[in-house]
Design a protein around this motif. Structure first.
Motif, PDB file in Angstrom:
ATOM      1  N   ASN A 168       0.832  -1.205   0.000  1.00  0.00           N
ATOM      2  CA  ASN A 168       0.000   0.000   0.000  1.00  0.00           C
ATOM      3  C   ASN A 168       0.867   1.256   0.000  1.00  0.00           C
ATOM      4  OD1 ASN A 168      -2.398  -1.423  -0.012  1.00  0.00           O
ATOM      5  ND2 ASN A 168      -2.693  -1.315   2.199  1.00  0.00           N
ATOM      6  N   GLY A 169       1.932   1.239   0.813  1.00  0.00           N
ATOM      7  CA  GLY A 169       2.826   2.391   0.869  1.00  0.00           C
ATOM      8  C   GLY A 169       3.547   2.632  -0.433  1.00  0.00           C
ATOM      9  N   ALA A 170       4.025   1.555  -1.053  1.00  0.00           N
ATOM     10  CA  ALA A 170       4.745   1.678  -2.322  1.00  0.00           C
ATOM     11  C   ALA A 170       3.834   2.174  -3.434  1.00  0.00           C
ATOM     12  CB  ALA A 170       5.362   0.333  -2.698  1.00  0.00           C
ATOM     13  N   GLN A 171       2.609   1.656  -3.478  1.00  0.00           N
ATOM     14  CA  GLN A 171       1.663   2.089  -4.509  1.00  0.00           C
ATOM     15  C   GLN A 171       1.289   3.551  -4.341  1.00  0.00           C
ATOM     16  OE1 GLN A 171      -1.529  -0.751  -4.111  1.00  0.00           O
ATOM     17  NE2 GLN A 171      -0.496  -2.322  -5.312  1.00  0.00           N
ATOM     18  N   GLU A 172       1.091   3.988  -3.097  1.00  0.00           N
ATOM     19  CA  GLU A 172       0.752   5.380  -2.845  1.00  0.00           C
ATOM     20  C   GLU A 172       1.919   6.290  -3.188  1.00  0.00           C
ATOM     21  OE1 GLU A 172      -1.134   8.902  -1.647  1.00  0.00           O
ATOM     22  OE2 GLU A 172      -1.901   6.933  -2.208  1.00  0.00           O
ATOM     23  N   ALA A 173       3.128   5.884  -2.794  1.00  0.00           N
ATOM     24  CA  ALA A 173       4.315   6.691  -3.093  1.00  0.00           C
ATOM     25  C   ALA A 173       4.566   6.756  -4.595  1.00  0.00           C
ATOM     26  CB  ALA A 173       5.534   6.111  -2.378  1.00  0.00           C
ATOM     27  N   GLY A 174       4.420   5.619  -5.273  1.00  0.00           N
ATOM     28  CA  GLY A 174       4.686   5.562  -6.705  1.00  0.00           C
ATOM     29  C   GLY A 174       3.696   6.329  -7.549  1.00  0.00           C
ATOM     30  N   ALA A 178       4.882  13.967  -7.778  1.00  0.00           N
ATOM     31  CA  ALA A 178       4.997  15.382  -8.125  1.00  0.00           C
ATOM     32  C   ALA A 178       5.977  16.109  -7.214  1.00  0.00           C
ATOM     33  CB  ALA A 178       3.619  16.055  -8.045  1.00  0.00           C
ATOM     34  N   LYS A 179       6.131  15.646  -5.972  1.00  0.00           N
ATOM     35  CA  LYS A 179       6.982  16.338  -5.003  1.00  0.00           C
ATOM     36  C   LYS A 179       8.341  15.662  -4.830  1.00  0.00           C
ATOM     37  CE  LYS A 179       3.158  18.289  -2.329  1.00  0.00           C
ATOM     38  NZ  LYS A 179       2.554  18.444  -0.975  1.00  0.00           N
ATOM     39  N   GLY A 180       8.858  15.087  -5.875  1.00  0.00           N
ATOM     40  CA  GLY A 180      10.171  14.466  -5.794  1.00  0.00           C
ATOM     41  C   GLY A 180      10.114  12.951  -5.854  1.00  0.00           C
ATOM     42  N   SER A 181      11.248  12.341  -5.546  1.00  0.00           N
ATOM     43  CA  SER A 181      11.361  10.888  -5.638  1.00  0.00           C
ATOM     44  C   SER A 181      10.486  10.209  -4.592  1.00  0.00           C
ATOM     45  CB  SER A 181      12.818  10.469  -5.429  1.00  0.00           C
ATOM     46  OG  SER A 181      13.656  11.047  -6.409  1.00  0.00           O
ATOM     47  N   PRO A 182       9.724   9.185  -4.993  1.00  0.00           N
ATOM     48  CA  PRO A 182       8.881   8.469  -4.035  1.00  0.00           C
ATOM     49  C   PRO A 182       9.731   7.673  -3.053  1.00  0.00           C
ATOM     50  CG  PRO A 182       8.842   7.377  -6.165  1.00  0.00           C
ATOM     51  CD  PRO A 182       9.593   8.652  -6.360  1.00  0.00           C
ATOM     52  N   ILE A 183       9.337   7.670  -1.798  1.00  0.00           N
ATOM     53  CA  ILE A 183      10.122   6.977  -0.786  1.00  0.00           C
ATOM     54  C   ILE A 183       9.243   6.017   0.000  1.00  0.00           C
ATOM     55  CG2 ILE A 183      11.829   8.810  -0.522  1.00  0.00           C
ATOM     56  CD1 ILE A 183      10.324   9.625   2.051  1.00  0.00           C
ATOM     57  N   LEU A 184       9.883   4.964   0.500  1.00  0.00           N
ATOM     58  CA  LEU A 184       9.231   4.013   1.392  1.00  0.00           C
ATOM     59  C   LEU A 184      10.263   3.633   2.453  1.00  0.00           C
ATOM     60  CD1 LEU A 184       6.697   2.272   1.947  1.00  0.00           C
ATOM     61  CD2 LEU A 184       7.749   0.474   0.585  1.00  0.00           C
ATOM     62  N   LYS A 185      10.056   4.138   3.659  1.00  0.00           N
ATOM     63  CA  LYS A 185      10.995   3.895   4.754  1.00  0.00           C
ATOM     64  C   LYS A 185      10.412   2.886   5.730  1.00  0.00           C
ATOM     65  CE  LYS A 185      13.031   8.562   4.723  1.00  0.00           C
ATOM     66  NZ  LYS A 185      13.272   9.773   5.553  1.00  0.00           N
ATOM     67  N   LEU A 200       7.700   0.732  11.872  1.00  0.00           N
ATOM     68  CA  LEU A 200       7.123   1.877  11.180  1.00  0.00           C
ATOM     69  C   LEU A 200       7.308   1.711   9.677  1.00  0.00           C
ATOM     70  CD1 LEU A 200       8.415   4.860  13.376  1.00  0.00           C
ATOM     71  CD2 LEU A 200       6.215   3.690  13.517  1.00  0.00           C
ATOM     72  N   VAL A 201       6.234   1.911   8.928  1.00  0.00           N
ATOM     73  CA  VAL A 201       6.283   1.903   7.464  1.00  0.00           C
ATOM     74  C   VAL A 201       5.812   3.270   7.001  1.00  0.00           C
ATOM     75  CG1 VAL A 201       5.443   0.841   5.339  1.00  0.00           C
ATOM     76  CG2 VAL A 201       5.826  -0.577   7.369  1.00  0.00           C
ATOM     77  N   GLU A 202       6.738   4.047   6.475  1.00  0.00           N
ATOM     78  CA  GLU A 202       6.459   5.441   6.113  1.00  0.00           C
ATOM     79  C   GLU A 202       6.579   5.631   4.610  1.00  0.00           C
ATOM     80  OE1 GLU A 202       8.416   9.902   6.927  1.00  0.00           O
ATOM     81  OE2 GLU A 202       9.068   8.157   8.084  1.00  0.00           O
ATOM     82  N   GLY A 255       1.589  11.783   2.658  1.00  0.00           N
ATOM     83  CA  GLY A 255       1.832  10.366   2.832  1.00  0.00           C
ATOM     84  C   GLY A 255       1.365   9.889   4.194  1.00  0.00           C
ATOM     85  N   VAL A 256       1.744   8.673   4.536  1.00  0.00           N
ATOM     86  CA  VAL A 256       1.239   8.029   5.754  1.00  0.00           C
ATOM     87  C   VAL A 256       2.374   7.322   6.484  1.00  0.00           C
ATOM     88  CG1 VAL A 256      -0.318   6.234   6.645  1.00  0.00           C
ATOM     89  CG2 VAL A 256      -1.051   7.672   4.750  1.00  0.00           C
ATOM     90  N   ILE A 257       2.261   7.282   7.795  1.00  0.00           N
ATOM     91  CA  ILE A 257       3.142   6.455   8.621  1.00  0.00           C
ATOM     92  C   ILE A 257       2.275   5.409   9.303  1.00  0.00           C
ATOM     93  CG2 ILE A 257       4.784   6.358  10.531  1.00  0.00           C
ATOM     94  CD1 ILE A 257       5.368   9.317  10.050  1.00  0.00           C
ATOM     95  N   ALA A 258       2.502   4.144   8.956  1.00  0.00           N
ATOM     96  CA  ALA A 258       1.795   3.037   9.606  1.00  0.00           C
ATOM     97  C   ALA A 258       2.689   2.491  10.704  1.00  0.00           C
ATOM     98  CB  ALA A 258       1.475   1.939   8.595  1.00  0.00           C
ATOM     99  N   SER A 259       2.114   2.247  11.866  1.00  0.00           N
ATOM    100  CA  SER A 259       2.900   1.738  12.990  1.00  0.00           C
ATOM    101  C   SER A 259       2.298   0.444  13.508  1.00  0.00           C
ATOM    102  CB  SER A 259       2.957   2.774  14.118  1.00  0.00           C
ATOM    103  OG  SER A 259       1.671   3.024  14.636  1.00  0.00           O
ATOM    104  N   LEU A 260       3.169  -0.540  13.708  1.00  0.00           N
ATOM    105  CA  LEU A 260       2.767  -1.827  14.277  1.00  0.00           C
ATOM    106  C   LEU A 260       3.558  -2.045  15.554  1.00  0.00           C
ATOM    107  CD1 LEU A 260       1.189  -4.555  13.862  1.00  0.00           C
ATOM    108  CD2 LEU A 260       3.333  -5.433  12.896  1.00  0.00           C
ATOM    109  N   ARG A 261       2.850  -2.213  16.648  1.00  0.00           N
ATOM    110  CA  ARG A 261       3.497  -2.451  17.944  1.00  0.00           C
ATOM    111  C   ARG A 261       3.128  -3.859  18.402  1.00  0.00           C
ATOM    112  NH1 ARG A 261       4.836   1.540  22.168  1.00  0.00           N
ATOM    113  NH2 ARG A 261       5.310   0.424  24.091  1.00  0.00           N
ATOM    114  N   ILE A 262       4.145  -4.714  18.598  1.00  0.00           N
ATOM    115  CA  ILE A 262       3.914  -6.111  18.946  1.00  0.00           C
ATOM    116  C   ILE A 262       4.835  -6.493  20.103  1.00  0.00           C
ATOM    117  CG2 ILE A 262       5.548  -6.872  17.152  1.00  0.00           C
ATOM    118  CD1 ILE A 262       3.771  -9.361  16.792  1.00  0.00           C
TER     119      ILE A 262
END
Length: 267
Positions: A168-174, A178-185, A200-202, A255-262
């Motif tokens: 989901n993050g890669a598709q949204e970034a890709g 318009a605002k530069g290179s798409p990133i997925l951290k 964290l998936v940003e 963009g979005v930051i998804a957080s998983l706490r386990i």
């Protein structure tokens, strides 16, 4: 006798109350419609998973026959070997996914075992790169100060959760370049209380409104125009089965930051 004071709302007050009641009723209808949609698609998913077993078995058999054919011809060059191994891995993953769907439909849970979250995250990233044809235009980075991060989990389900967040993050970034290179951290760390791990998936992307973020945490509603909302429902369900917390926040730059706490597994 004591009489309660009368309250006069007036026409405007009644109008406001009616609007609020209509809004709440609409929200309830929306939730029930979503539940109904999920129920129908869940039934279809069960049927597809059941019917897919035979074609997958056939593909597996043909792959083995093809391997034997190449071995007899001594034509098993590096390219053919690489293609065959990739096909075999993907068919195996598909078979595991089908079994998981069938187990879920039967209310059977796969056993949770000692699992390294670092290795699972790295595997999810590799599978994303292998299955997404346009992923090369998205810059992916994985940062973890932890060499190992042991948790109690069903490895395949946990990988599916992380892979869904990554995809989901890669598709949204890709789709928003318009605002530069798409990133997925992707970042993995230990919580301050040393009791759990935080993944964290940003991703870069469009600015998220409050409505967009509320839809991410609502019942099965997709933020994609053509989405069914089932991906988020699935990963929420997986997180719940693992006693994990899943959250989403918007990035200031879009963009979005998804957080998983386990919880950490102490051995």
């Amino acid at each position: 006798f004591h009489f309660a004071p009368s309250i006069s709302l007036g026409a405007k007050g009644f109008h406001v109350i009616k609007e609020e009641a209509d809004r709440e009723a609409a929200e309830e209808r929306k939730k029930f419609a979503t539940l109904e949609k999920k129920g129908i698609i869940a039934q279809l998913g069960t049927i597809i998973a059941h019917e897919a077993k035979q074609p997958i078995a056939t593909l597996t058999n043909y792959l083995q026959i093809f391997k034997m054919y190449l071995d007899r011809k001594n034509d098993n060059d590096a390219f053919s070997k690489d293609v065959f191994e990739n096909m075999e891995n993907q068919v195996s993953r598909l078979n595991t996914l089908v079994n998981s769907v069938r187990n879920f439909a039967k209310q059977k849970q796969n056993p949770q075992v000692k699992t390294d979250l670092v290795l699972i995250t790295q595997k999810a990233i590799r599978n994303l790169e292998a299955t997404e044809p346009d992923i090369e235009k998205v810059k992916i980075s994985f940062n973890s100060k932890l060499k190992t991060a042991l948790v109690l989990a069903d490895p395949f389900s946990l990988e599916l959760l992380i892979l869904n967040l990554l995809r989901n993050g890669a598709q949204e970034a890709g789709s928003n370049t318009a605002k530069g290179s798409p990133i997925l951290k992707v970042e993995l760390s230990l919580s301050n209380d040393n009791k759990s791990f935080i993944l964290l998936v940003e991703n870069s992307g469009k600015l998220m409104t409050d409505k967009d973020l509320s839809r991410l945490v609502s019942l099965g509603e997709s933020v994609k125009p053509d989405g069914l909302g089932l991906g988020l429902s699935i990963i929420r369900g997986i997180a719940d089965l693992h006693g994990a917390d899943l959250g989403f926040t918007g990035r200031d730059k879009g963009g979005v930051i998804a957080s998983l706490r386990i919880d950490q597994l102490h051995v």
